[in-house]
Design a protein around this motif. Structure first.
Motif, PDB file in Angstrom:
ATOM      1  N   TRP A  87       0.683  -1.219   0.102  1.00 45.87           N
ATOM      2  CA  TRP A  87      -0.180   0.021   0.023  1.00 45.87           C
ATOM      3  C   TRP A  87       0.745   1.327  -0.048  1.00 45.87           C
ATOM      4  N   LEU A 127      -3.502   4.705   0.132  1.00 44.94           N
ATOM      5  CA  LEU A 127      -4.454   4.441   1.283  1.00 44.94           C
ATOM      6  C   LEU A 127      -5.246   5.619   1.666  1.00 44.94           C
ATOM      7  N   HIS A 148      -7.930   6.013  -0.439  1.00 41.98           N
ATOM      8  CA  HIS A 148      -8.884   4.786  -0.121  1.00 41.98           C
ATOM      9  C   HIS A 148      -9.855   5.259   0.744  1.00 41.98           C
ATOM     10  N   ILE A 203     -14.075   6.115   1.259  1.00 43.03           N
ATOM     11  CA  ILE A 203     -14.838   5.409   2.106  1.00 43.03           C
ATOM     12  C   ILE A 203     -15.574   6.504   3.046  1.00 43.03           C
ATOM     13  N   ASP A 237     -14.442   3.739   9.733  1.00 46.45           N
ATOM     14  CA  ASP A 237     -13.881   4.064   8.636  1.00 46.45           C
ATOM     15  C   ASP A 237     -12.510   3.738   8.359  1.00 46.45           C
ATOM     16  N   TYR A 255     -11.810  -0.007   9.162  1.00 47.35           N
ATOM     17  CA  TYR A 255     -12.147  -0.892   7.638  1.00 47.35           C
ATOM     18  C   TYR A 255     -11.269  -0.678   6.718  1.00 47.35           C
ATOM     19  N   ALA A 256     -10.682   0.537   6.411  1.00 45.03           N
ATOM     20  CA  ALA A 256      -9.420   0.740   5.410  1.00 45.03           C
ATOM     21  C   ALA A 256      -8.217   0.100   5.748  1.00 45.03           C
ATOM     22  N   ARG A 293      -8.193  -2.927   7.823  1.00 45.50           N
ATOM     23  CA  ARG A 293      -8.588  -4.263   7.672  1.00 45.50           C
ATOM     24  C   ARG A 293      -8.280  -4.762   6.197  1.00 45.50           C
ATOM     25  N   GLU A 294      -8.783  -3.716   5.120  1.00 44.35           N
ATOM     26  CA  GLU A 294      -8.688  -4.214   3.649  1.00 44.35           C
ATOM     27  C   GLU A 294      -7.184  -3.911   3.208  1.00 44.35           C
ATOM     28  N   ALA A 295      -6.379  -3.274   4.033  1.00 45.30           N
ATOM     29  CA  ALA A 295      -4.908  -3.141   3.567  1.00 45.30           C
ATOM     30  C   ALA A 295      -4.127  -4.294   4.322  1.00 45.30           C
ATOM     31  N   PRO A 340      -3.508  -8.474   4.662  1.00 37.95           N
ATOM     32  CA  PRO A 340      -4.015  -9.400   3.910  1.00 37.95           C
ATOM     33  C   PRO A 340      -4.453 -10.384   4.962  1.00 37.95           C
ATOM     34  N   ARG A 341      -5.447 -11.167   4.585  1.00 31.90           N
ATOM     35  CA  ARG A 341      -6.069 -12.400   5.376  1.00 31.90           C
ATOM     36  C   ARG A 341      -5.363 -13.614   5.434  1.00 31.90           C
TER      37      ARG A 341
END
Length: 97
Positions: free
Chosen positions: A13, A18, A21, A25, A54, A57-58, A60-62, A64-65
Motif C-alpha cells: 500500500w 491508502l 482509499h 470510504i 472507517d 475498515y480501511a 482491515r482491507e490493507a 492480507p487475510r
C-alpha cells in the motif's frame, strides 16, 4: 526494524493510495448533523465512532487475510528449515561426502 516494516507495507500500500482509499470510504458514508432531537455531544460522539470505524475498515482491507492453508504451509517450511539446519549442524565428516 520499523524501517523494514515500513518498506514491506509500502510494497502493498502506498500511503497516498491508502489516504485516497480512506477518503473514498468517508465520502460514501454520511455523517449525522447536529439536530434539535439529539444533543451535540451524542451526535459528535457518533460521528467520531463512524470515522474510527472507517479507518478500521480501511486498515482491515490493507492487511492480507491469513488462512489455515497459509499457516500449514508456514509450518511445513519451518520443518524443512529445521531439518536442513540439523543436517548441516552435525559433525563434520569429510569421508562421508
Amino acid at each position: 526494524m520499523y524501517q523494514k516494516y515500513r518498506e514491506m507495507t509500502d510494497m502493498f500500500w502506498n500511503i497516498d493510495e491508502l489516504n485516497r482509499h480512506l477518503a473514498s470510504i468517508q465520502a460514501r458514508r454520511t455523517y449525522v448533523a447536529a439536530s434539535a432531537t439529539g444533543s451535540r455531544n451524542t451526535v459528535s460522539e457518533r460521528n467520531r465512532r463512524k470515522k474510527l470505524n472507517d479507518k478500521l475498515y480501511a486498515l482491515r482491507e490493507a492487511v492480507p487475510r491469513i488462512s489455515k492453508a497459509d499457516v500449514e504451509e508456514k509450518d511445513h517450511l519451518r520443518l524443512e528449515i529445521e531439518g536442513a539446519i540439523s543436517a548441516l549442524s552435525g559433525p563434520y565428516n569429510p569421508q562421508g561426502m
